[in-house]
Motif scaffolding. Sequence first.
Motif, short mmCIF file in Angstrom:
data_model
loop_
_atom_site.label_atom_id
_atom_site.label_comp_id
_atom_site.label_asym_id
_atom_site.label_seq_id
_atom_site.Cartn_x
_atom_site.Cartn_y
_atom_site.Cartn_z
N LEU A 1 0.83 -1.19 0.00
CA LEU A 1 0.00 0.00 0.00
C LEU A 1 0.87 1.25 0.00
CD1 LEU A 1 -2.93 1.19 0.69
CD2 LEU A 1 -2.13 1.13 3.04
N LEU A 2 0.53 2.22 -0.84
CA LEU A 2 1.18 3.52 -0.83
C LEU A 2 0.14 4.57 -0.47
CD1 LEU A 2 3.40 3.31 -4.02
CD2 LEU A 2 4.01 2.78 -1.67
N CYS A 3 0.49 5.51 0.41
CA CYS A 3 -0.52 6.40 0.96
C CYS A 3 -0.04 7.84 1.02
CB CYS A 3 -0.90 5.97 2.37
SG CYS A 3 -1.34 4.24 2.53
N THR A 4 -0.99 8.78 0.87
CA THR A 4 -0.71 10.20 1.04
C THR A 4 -1.92 10.87 1.65
OG1 THR A 4 -1.49 10.67 -1.19
CG2 THR A 4 0.87 10.31 -0.93
N SER A 5 -1.72 11.99 2.31
CA SER A 5 -2.83 12.70 2.91
C SER A 5 -2.40 14.09 3.34
CB SER A 5 -3.36 11.94 4.14
OG SER A 5 -4.41 12.67 4.75
N MET A 6 -3.40 14.94 3.62
CA MET A 6 -3.13 16.28 4.13
C MET A 6 -3.83 16.52 5.46
SD MET A 6 -1.12 17.64 1.91
CE MET A 6 -1.22 19.41 2.29
N ASN A 7 -4.37 15.45 6.09
CA ASN A 7 -5.12 15.62 7.32
C ASN A 7 -4.20 15.92 8.49
OD1 ASN A 7 -7.38 15.05 5.84
ND2 ASN A 7 -7.52 12.92 6.51
N THR A 8 -4.77 16.48 9.56
CA THR A 8 -4.01 16.74 10.78
C THR A 8 -4.03 15.49 11.66
OG1 THR A 8 -5.99 17.64 11.83
CG2 THR A 8 -4.52 19.19 10.72
N PHE A 9 -3.11 15.43 12.63
CA PHE A 9 -2.97 14.28 13.50
C PHE A 9 -3.86 14.40 14.73
CE2 PHE A 9 0.88 13.83 11.01
CZ PHE A 9 1.03 12.46 10.92
N THR A 10 -4.30 13.25 15.24
CA THR A 10 -5.10 13.15 16.46
C THR A 10 -4.32 12.30 17.47
OG1 THR A 10 -7.17 13.27 15.22
CG2 THR A 10 -7.29 12.35 17.45
N SER A 11 -4.31 12.72 18.72
CA SER A 11 -3.58 11.98 19.76
C SER A 11 -4.37 10.77 20.21
CB SER A 11 -3.30 12.90 20.95
OG SER A 11 -2.46 13.98 20.58
N SER A 12 -3.65 9.68 20.52
CA SER A 12 -4.30 8.46 20.98
C SER A 12 -3.25 7.54 21.59
CB SER A 12 -5.03 7.77 19.82
OG SER A 12 -5.76 6.64 20.30
N ARG A 13 -3.60 6.25 21.67
CA ARG A 13 -2.69 5.22 22.17
C ARG A 13 -2.80 3.99 21.27
NH1 ARG A 13 -1.60 4.86 27.83
NH2 ARG A 13 -2.73 2.89 28.04
N ALA A 14 -1.74 3.18 21.26
CA ALA A 14 -1.73 1.98 20.45
C ALA A 14 -1.05 0.85 21.20
CB ALA A 14 -1.02 2.21 19.12
#
Length: 250
Positions: free
Chosen positions: A20-33
């Motif tokens: 998969l190749l991906c691009t975006s212009m969205n902002t980041f959201t804080s979370s946990r993983a």
Amino acid sequence: MGFIIEKQMVFLGLVVLFPLLCTSMNTFTSSRATYYGSHDGYGTSSGACGFGEYGRTVNYGNVAGVSRLYRNGTGCGACYQVRCTNPQYCTRGGVNIVVTDYGEGDRTDFILSTKAYTKLAKPNLAQELLAHGVVDVEYKRISCKYYGYNLMFKVHEHSRYPEYLAIIILYAAGQNDITAVELGQEDDDEWRPMRRAWGAVFDMPNPPEGSIDLKFQVKGSNGHDWVQSNNAIPSNWKAGGVYDSTIQLN
């Protein structure tokens, strides 16, 4: 006109060969993983999206289960960039993942495959990051681009010709959600909605005989659009068959 890939192993091999190749212009959201273990670090073939082996190997196994981002199955196949915020252990780029499962952790949005989780780490620090178990991350939705693939679908193994038809949506590119699927036939103005059975699986009892057209409702940044694939499913469809819609999403 749709076509069938007769040999499932050929299809699964292609899944691994084309990442998969991906691009975006969205902002980041804080979370946990966090992560789940598997013998080879890949995803699971029993994920809640219904993807089967595709959900284990797509994007080289860089996949994840999600909780609130699952969105009753609409979030299946969505792509995200996830990066750890601990500069001591983690790279700045993180990892690009595909949603293939549902899962709840300790206030986490992502339960990553082991392969995906270790890609958060700087070189030679993967074991130290695994020892943490849960890490703070930030994420954003990104566009999926699959070289060599149109929107495809697989006839689910639970299908029973000709009494019951279920399909699984594969390779939905862009930042698009498949929100509905309708079934029809040539020279017939009536379109019948398929039911979202679970995850990315849509089904219908007693489908019509003969070749079948499909319409997909696609929700993207420009709202909802319907796209149509004529003769998408042949009259002699088989459980396990994989078909090309000839539709390109971006």
